[in-house]
Design a protein around this motif. Sequence first.
Motif, PDB file in Angstrom:
ATOM      1  N   ASP A  87      40.707  61.685  56.300  1.00 35.66           N
ATOM      2  CA  ASP A  87      41.668  62.245  57.269  1.00 35.66           C
ATOM      3  C   ASP A  87      41.386  61.737  58.676  1.00 35.66           C
ATOM      4  OD1 ASP A  87      43.040  63.699  55.359  1.00 35.66           O
ATOM      5  OD2 ASP A  87      42.025  65.588  55.784  1.00 35.66           O
ATOM      6  N   ASP A  88      40.104  61.693  59.040  1.00 36.13           N
ATOM      7  CA  ASP A  88      39.736  61.204  60.375  1.00 36.13           C
ATOM      8  C   ASP A  88      40.162  59.756  60.564  1.00 36.13           C
ATOM      9  OD1 ASP A  88      38.623  63.656  60.958  1.00 36.13           O
ATOM     10  OD2 ASP A  88      36.545  63.027  60.591  1.00 36.13           O
ATOM     11  N   LEU A  89      39.970  58.950  59.534  1.00 33.88           N
ATOM     12  CA  LEU A  89      40.330  57.540  59.613  1.00 33.88           C
ATOM     13  C   LEU A  89      41.846  57.354  59.645  1.00 33.88           C
ATOM     14  CD1 LEU A  89      37.701  56.211  57.055  1.00 33.88           C
ATOM     15  CD2 LEU A  89      37.609  56.041  59.544  1.00 33.88           C
ATOM     16  N   ALA A  90      42.559  58.156  58.863  1.00 32.83           N
ATOM     17  CA  ALA A  90      44.026  58.097  58.898  1.00 32.83           C
ATOM     18  C   ALA A  90      44.535  58.465  60.289  1.00 32.83           C
ATOM     19  CB  ALA A  90      44.612  59.039  57.849  1.00 32.83           C
ATOM     20  N   LEU A  91      43.949  59.501  60.878  1.00 35.02           N
ATOM     21  CA  LEU A  91      44.366  59.928  62.214  1.00 35.02           C
ATOM     22  C   LEU A  91      44.127  58.833  63.244  1.00 35.02           C
ATOM     23  CD1 LEU A  91      45.431  62.282  63.958  1.00 35.02           C
ATOM     24  CD2 LEU A  91      43.051  63.031  64.234  1.00 35.02           C
ATOM     25  N   LEU A  92      42.998  58.142  63.156  1.00 34.39           N
ATOM     26  CA  LEU A  92      42.700  57.043  64.071  1.00 34.39           C
ATOM     27  C   LEU A  92      43.773  55.959  64.020  1.00 34.39           C
ATOM     28  CD1 LEU A  92      38.851  56.469  63.590  1.00 34.39           C
ATOM     29  CD2 LEU A  92      39.998  57.097  65.720  1.00 34.39           C
ATOM     30  N   ASN A  93      44.327  55.771  62.838  1.00 33.25           N
ATOM     31  CA  ASN A  93      45.297  54.688  62.637  1.00 33.25           C
ATOM     32  C   ASN A  93      46.750  55.158  62.652  1.00 33.25           C
ATOM     33  OD1 ASN A  93      43.617  52.204  62.038  1.00 33.25           O
ATOM     34  ND2 ASN A  93      42.707  53.642  60.598  1.00 33.25           N
ATOM     35  N   ASP A  94      46.991  56.409  63.064  1.00 31.09           N
ATOM     36  CA  ASP A  94      48.349  56.951  63.139  1.00 31.09           C
ATOM     37  C   ASP A  94      49.018  56.984  61.776  1.00 31.09           C
ATOM     38  OD1 ASP A  94      50.496  58.100  64.473  1.00 31.09           O
ATOM     39  OD2 ASP A  94      51.467  56.181  64.891  1.00 31.09           O
ATOM     40  N   VAL A  95      48.249  57.389  60.775  1.00 32.64           N
ATOM     41  CA  VAL A  95      48.742  57.499  59.403  1.00 32.64           C
ATOM     42  C   VAL A  95      48.710  58.972  58.990  1.00 32.64           C
ATOM     43  CG1 VAL A  95      48.179  56.950  56.990  1.00 32.64           C
ATOM     44  CG2 VAL A  95      48.146  55.152  58.732  1.00 32.64           C
ATOM     45  N   THR A  96      49.697  59.397  58.216  1.00 26.94           N
ATOM     46  CA  THR A  96      49.827  60.796  57.813  1.00 26.94           C
ATOM     47  C   THR A  96      49.292  61.017  56.411  1.00 26.94           C
ATOM     48  OG1 THR A  96      51.809  61.060  59.187  1.00 26.94           O
ATOM     49  CG2 THR A  96      51.465  62.680  57.441  1.00 26.94           C
ATOM     50  N   ARG A  97      48.352  61.947  56.281  1.00 24.30           N
ATOM     51  CA  ARG A  97      47.908  62.332  54.937  1.00 24.30           C
ATOM     52  C   ARG A  97      49.030  63.144  54.279  1.00 24.30           C
ATOM     53  NH1 ARG A  97      44.517  66.670  51.805  1.00 24.30           N
ATOM     54  NH2 ARG A  97      43.196  67.058  53.600  1.00 24.30           N
ATOM     55  N   ILE A  98      49.401  62.754  53.050  1.00 29.97           N
ATOM     56  CA  ILE A  98      50.440  63.471  52.324  1.00 29.97           C
ATOM     57  C   ILE A  98      49.836  64.546  51.435  1.00 29.97           C
ATOM     58  CG2 ILE A  98      52.398  63.269  50.744  1.00 29.97           C
ATOM     59  CD1 ILE A  98      52.846  61.929  53.458  1.00 29.97           C
ATOM     60  N   LYS A  99      48.889  64.149  50.575  1.00 32.19           N
ATOM     61  CA  LYS A  99      48.265  65.137  49.696  1.00 32.19           C
ATOM     62  C   LYS A  99      47.076  64.532  48.980  1.00 32.19           C
ATOM     63  CE  LYS A  99      51.617  64.107  46.009  1.00 32.19           C
ATOM     64  NZ  LYS A  99      52.694  64.681  45.185  1.00 32.19           N
ATOM     65  N   THR A 100      46.307  65.412  48.331  1.00 29.82           N
ATOM     66  CA  THR A 100      45.240  64.983  47.446  1.00 29.82           C
ATOM     67  C   THR A 100      45.535  65.535  46.051  1.00 29.82           C
ATOM     68  OG1 THR A 100      43.842  66.934  47.861  1.00 29.82           O
ATOM     69  CG2 THR A 100      43.576  65.041  49.337  1.00 29.82           C
ATOM     70  N   ILE A 101      45.134  64.771  45.050  1.00 27.32           N
ATOM     71  CA  ILE A 101      45.284  65.192  43.658  1.00 27.32           C
ATOM     72  C   ILE A 101      43.957  64.917  42.972  1.00 27.32           C
ATOM     73  CG2 ILE A 101      46.640  64.982  41.539  1.00 27.32           C
ATOM     74  CD1 ILE A 101      48.779  63.542  43.285  1.00 27.32           C
ATOM     75  N   GLY A 102      43.166  65.944  42.751  1.00 26.40           N
ATOM     76  CA  GLY A 102      41.831  65.733  42.214  1.00 26.40           C
ATOM     77  C   GLY A 102      41.013  64.923  43.203  1.00 26.40           C
ATOM     78  N   ASP A 103      40.527  63.757  42.776  1.00 27.38           N
ATOM     79  CA  ASP A 103      39.783  62.891  43.689  1.00 27.38           C
ATOM     80  C   ASP A 103      40.652  61.741  44.208  1.00 27.38           C
ATOM     81  OD1 ASP A 103      38.166  60.475  41.594  1.00 27.38           O
ATOM     82  OD2 ASP A 103      39.758  61.844  41.024  1.00 27.38           O
ATOM     83  N   ALA A 104      41.968  61.834  44.020  1.00 30.28           N
ATOM     84  CA  ALA A 104      42.900  60.829  44.537  1.00 30.28           C
ATOM     85  C   ALA A 104      43.464  61.298  45.873  1.00 30.28           C
ATOM     86  CB  ALA A 104      44.029  60.589  43.542  1.00 30.28           C
ATOM     87  N   TYR A 105      43.819  60.320  46.708  1.00 31.53           N
ATOM     88  CA  TYR A 105      44.275  60.594  48.074  1.00 31.53           C
ATOM     89  C   TYR A 105      45.514  59.762  48.353  1.00 31.53           C
ATOM     90  CZ  TYR A 105      43.703  61.062  53.223  1.00 31.53           C
ATOM     91  OH  TYR A 105      43.859  61.333  54.567  1.00 31.53           O
ATOM     92  N   MET A 106      46.507  60.395  48.968  1.00 30.09           N
ATOM     93  CA  MET A 106      47.768  59.722  49.259  1.00 30.09           C
ATOM     94  C   MET A 106      48.103  59.892  50.731  1.00 30.09           C
ATOM     95  SD  MET A 106      51.460  60.684  47.615  1.00 30.09           S
ATOM     96  CE  MET A 106      52.999  60.007  48.184  1.00 30.09           C
ATOM     97  N   ALA A 107      48.478  58.801  51.386  1.00 25.66           N
ATOM     98  CA  ALA A 107      48.835  58.833  52.807  1.00 25.66           C
ATOM     99  C   ALA A 107      49.963  57.845  53.049  1.00 25.66           C
ATOM    100  CB  ALA A 107      47.620  58.488  53.668  1.00 25.66           C
ATOM    101  N   ALA A 108      50.589  57.950  54.221  1.00 22.20           N
ATOM    102  CA  ALA A 108      51.715  57.067  54.520  1.00 22.20           C
ATOM    103  C   ALA A 108      51.805  56.791  56.004  1.00 22.20           C
ATOM    104  CB  ALA A 108      53.028  57.679  54.023  1.00 22.20           C
ATOM    105  N   GLY A 109      52.295  55.607  56.344  1.00 20.41           N
ATOM    106  CA  GLY A 109      52.549  55.225  57.718  1.00 20.41           C
ATOM    107  C   GLY A 109      54.035  55.038  57.945  1.00 20.41           C
ATOM    108  N   GLY A 110      54.488  55.267  59.178  1.00 21.22           N
ATOM    109  CA  GLY A 110      55.900  55.136  59.481  1.00 21.22           C
ATOM    110  C   GLY A 110      56.678  56.416  59.303  1.00 21.22           C
ATOM    111  N   LEU A 111      55.979  57.551  59.162  1.00 24.32           N
ATOM    112  CA  LEU A 111      56.607  58.858  59.077  1.00 24.32           C
ATOM    113  C   LEU A 111      55.586  59.928  59.500  1.00 24.32           C
ATOM    114  CD1 LEU A 111      55.361  60.279  56.216  1.00 24.32           C
ATOM    115  CD2 LEU A 111      56.807  58.522  55.247  1.00 24.32           C
TER     116      LEU A 111
END
Length: 223
Positions: A68-92
Amino acid sequence: RKRADDLLKVLLPDNVIEDLIEKGNYEPETHSNASVLFCDLVGFTAISAQLAPYKLIAELTEIFTAYDDLALLNDVTRIKTIGDAYMAAGGLPEANATHAIDVINTAIDISYFVEKQKAIRIEKGLPFFEIRIGVHTGPVVAGVVGHRKFAYDIWGDAVNVASRMESSGLPGRIHISESTRAALGSDYECEPRGSIEVKGLGQINTYFLLSKNDPFLDEVPVI
């Protein structure tokens, strides 16, 4: 009220919160061009089987907090986590012209973070995990589901392809689609991986990222 507002800001983007408060709902939005990242910890399932429940949650909390900290640094939005998987997106939720670069830099940072944790675990004689990362660029629909428990989520072929990029990738590599490669320009070097089958879309060309130019590399945390 402040504590409640702070909690909402952790769970939902600011513009979504504003619409929910002012209108009582959030109208779904179509983003014609966004970049989606999926990553999954390879080997974590075997490690988690050896952990007590509180230790498992503590491990995932540390890992996802770093993401999350790294996504925030890069202006990326965390969408959700599923177990040990992580999903994020840029441009929204706000559109921008750098979403592919932002997401790739996040992928690089996350990969570097996991590699550092791997080295630390090996040095201590502990079991380690690696990471698979997939990125795709394309249109998505973003919206809020639920009435009692809100969740900001995204849908569309771009999500499905990004998930396929991750699942068909290799540990320690950042696997990207042709559309993401085109959006990156000349600052990033890639090698062709070949084509893969994506359900409903047929064969698409893919690449592995080779080089990087990441302004936040020194800020990657160590747990």
